[in-house]
Design an enzyme around this catalytic site. Structure first.
Site: not given
Length: 489
Positions: A93, A162, A176, A178, A251, A285, A463
């Site tokens: 994926d 999360k 949800k 991406s 974030e 990130c 987080e």
């Protein structure tokens, strides 16, 4: 025909059909193969997911903290038992090398759930004496139903990050993922259900940003945890506030500085710089893409970096020897190539890479060669803007004060690092850098115990770590009067 077939929504402990009648496709970025058609959630589906979460949350919150802890620990066991299967799915994926997903994505996600499972029983209130016959006590209560909106670079890890504190504190979450990498969150939902999490406590709705907006603006969502870009983050924060003043954790992006001082071990520094720019094909990130190197060692450092870049094994993500795969999508490839052209046009010196790879098995994939630019300036687009791809910019500096000022000259503040043998200078520099996540003589590790998040426009809240668990609760204060009540009137 797709590899994984039609993917539905996960609501109320099982798969359900979306009511929108719409689907979107997800592709293997290494081959271009169609992986799945995914049903897009409608507004009615979001409402149904939230109603289901409300019902499940009441049951979940009524359990003891120890019961919740045991169920979450069982989910951890299932994640680890299925590590190889989930890693293979994540590789298809996202395009990440299988060596990476086997060792990092599910492993670290499970670690975070285990960490918060251990903390679930440590959620405590306070007792505050006021006088001999009166006191105050506090309760930490769950928020209710939270929304999680994930990014495409670490799909299952972000879902774990999360959900873990949210569920440990007694909340439910509608998540949800991406639309670019939508598959592994559904497997996490299956695992939570099998582990004993009540139906509705973790629901997955699929779709583009419009679905995220439905969640963010819904009055029955108590908190939104979002991972993504700065501009989208601003929209999330605005909508969350305008709709119901709901809490947010975000974030967001980064353009992180890595500072290599003149006393640094050059081999170590080069290893750190290459990891900080090319791990996960640069789609991290916290990447240290602004590499500031002291003028006296710049040439030697650059040579060592280029030697290591030549050793990067670009290949099929499913091959065990590959350690550098494709970018996640054609859109991301185009974006990164655009930045590379900008670097050339603005006068940066291309030292390595800079091209799309198209020969042989690369032909149908979204591959770009690991890219290094020298002779960079602070005002260049490749230095100022987040690229989210394998592009390193090398800049030189002369003094400590100078490099700190330049490192801080950005609206980002996610991460930063220094490489030096002088620990006094290391700590002194880190304390002056405007970044929420910092490393000394290393880069990139984000263990469950470590709060992560940004300064400035790189985020709100944190987080991981103990603090995050507290932010999935609300404090109720109760005064108890044991003595006589003295009326005012």
């Amino acid at each position: 025909m797709s590899v994984y077939g039609l993917q539905r929504l996960y609501i109320g402990g099982g798969y359900v059909d979306a009511t929108s009648g719409k689907t979107f496709d997800t592709f293997d970025p290494a081959t271009g193969d169609l992986l799945a058609q995914v049903q897009q959630a409608s507004a009615a589906d979001v409402d149904r997911a939230i109603a289901s979460a409300q019902e499940g949350q009441r049951e979940w919150a009524a359990m003891t903290a120890m019961q919740r802890s045991r169920i979450l620990r069982r989910a951890v066991e299932l994640l680890r038992e299925r590590n190889d299967e989930l890693a293979a799915l994540e590789t298809r994926d996202t395009g990440k090398p299988i060596a990476e997903t086997l060792a990092v994505d599910i492993v670290t996600g499970a670690d975070v759930i285990e960490y918060y499972a251990g903390l679930a029983t440590a959620i405590e209130g306070l007792q505050v004496p006021l006088r001999a016959d009166s006191f105050v006590y506090t309760r930490r209560e769950p928020l209710g139903v939270c929304a999680g909106i994930g990014a495409w670079n670490y799909p299952i890890q972000i879902a774990c990050w999360k959900t873990a504190p949210a569920l440990a504190a007694g909340n439910a979450m509608v998540f949800k993922p991406s639309e670019v990498t939508p598959l592994s969150a559904l497997k996490l939902a299956e695992i939570y259900t099998e582990a004993g999490v009540p139906a509705g406590v973790f629901n997955v709705v699929q779709g583009d940003g419009s679905v995220g907006a439905l969640l963010t603006g819904h009055p029955d969502i108590a908190k939104v945890s979002f991972t993504g870009g700065v501009e989208t983050g601003k929209k999330v924060m605005s909508l969350a506030g305008a709709s119901s003043l709901k809490e947010v954790t975000m974030e967001l992006g980064g353009k992180s500085p890595l500072i290599v001082f003149d006393d640094a071990d050059l081999d170590r520094a080069a290893d750190i710089a290459v990891t900080a720019n090319f791990f996960s094909s640069g789609q991290v990130c916290t990447n240290g893409t602004r590499v500031f190197v002291h003028r006296s060692i710049k040439d030697a450092f650059t040579q060592k970096v280029l030697e290591r870049v030549k050793r990067i094994r670009v290949g099929k993500p499913t091959d065990a020897d590959t350690n550098f795969g494709p970018l996640v999508s054609a859109a991301q490839l185009d974006k990164v190539l655009g930045f590379i052209e900008s670097g050339k046009a603005e006068g940066a010196k291309l030292l390595a890479g800079g091209t799309r790879l198209t020969e042989g098995h690369f032909a149908n994939g979204q591959y770009v060669a690991p890219t290094v630019f020298g002779d960079c300036r602070d005002d260049m687009k490749i230095v100022r803007e987040e690229i989210f791809g394998p592009v390193m910019s090398i800049l030189e500096f002369e003094s400590e004060d100078e490099v700190i000022a330049r490192a801080n000259d950005t609206h980002y503040g996610l991460a930063a690092g220094v490489v030096t043998e002088n620990l006094s200078r290391a700590h002194r520099t880190i304390h002056r850098l405007e970044a929420g996540i910092c490393w000394i003589n290393t880069w990139g590790e984000s263990p469950a115990e470590m709060p992560v998040g940004g300064y400035k426009q790189s985020g709100v809240g944190r987080e991981n770590g103990i603090t995050t668990l507290e932010h999935y609760t609300r404090i109720k204060s109760v005064q108890v009067e044991l003595g006589r009540y003295n009326p005012v009137f």
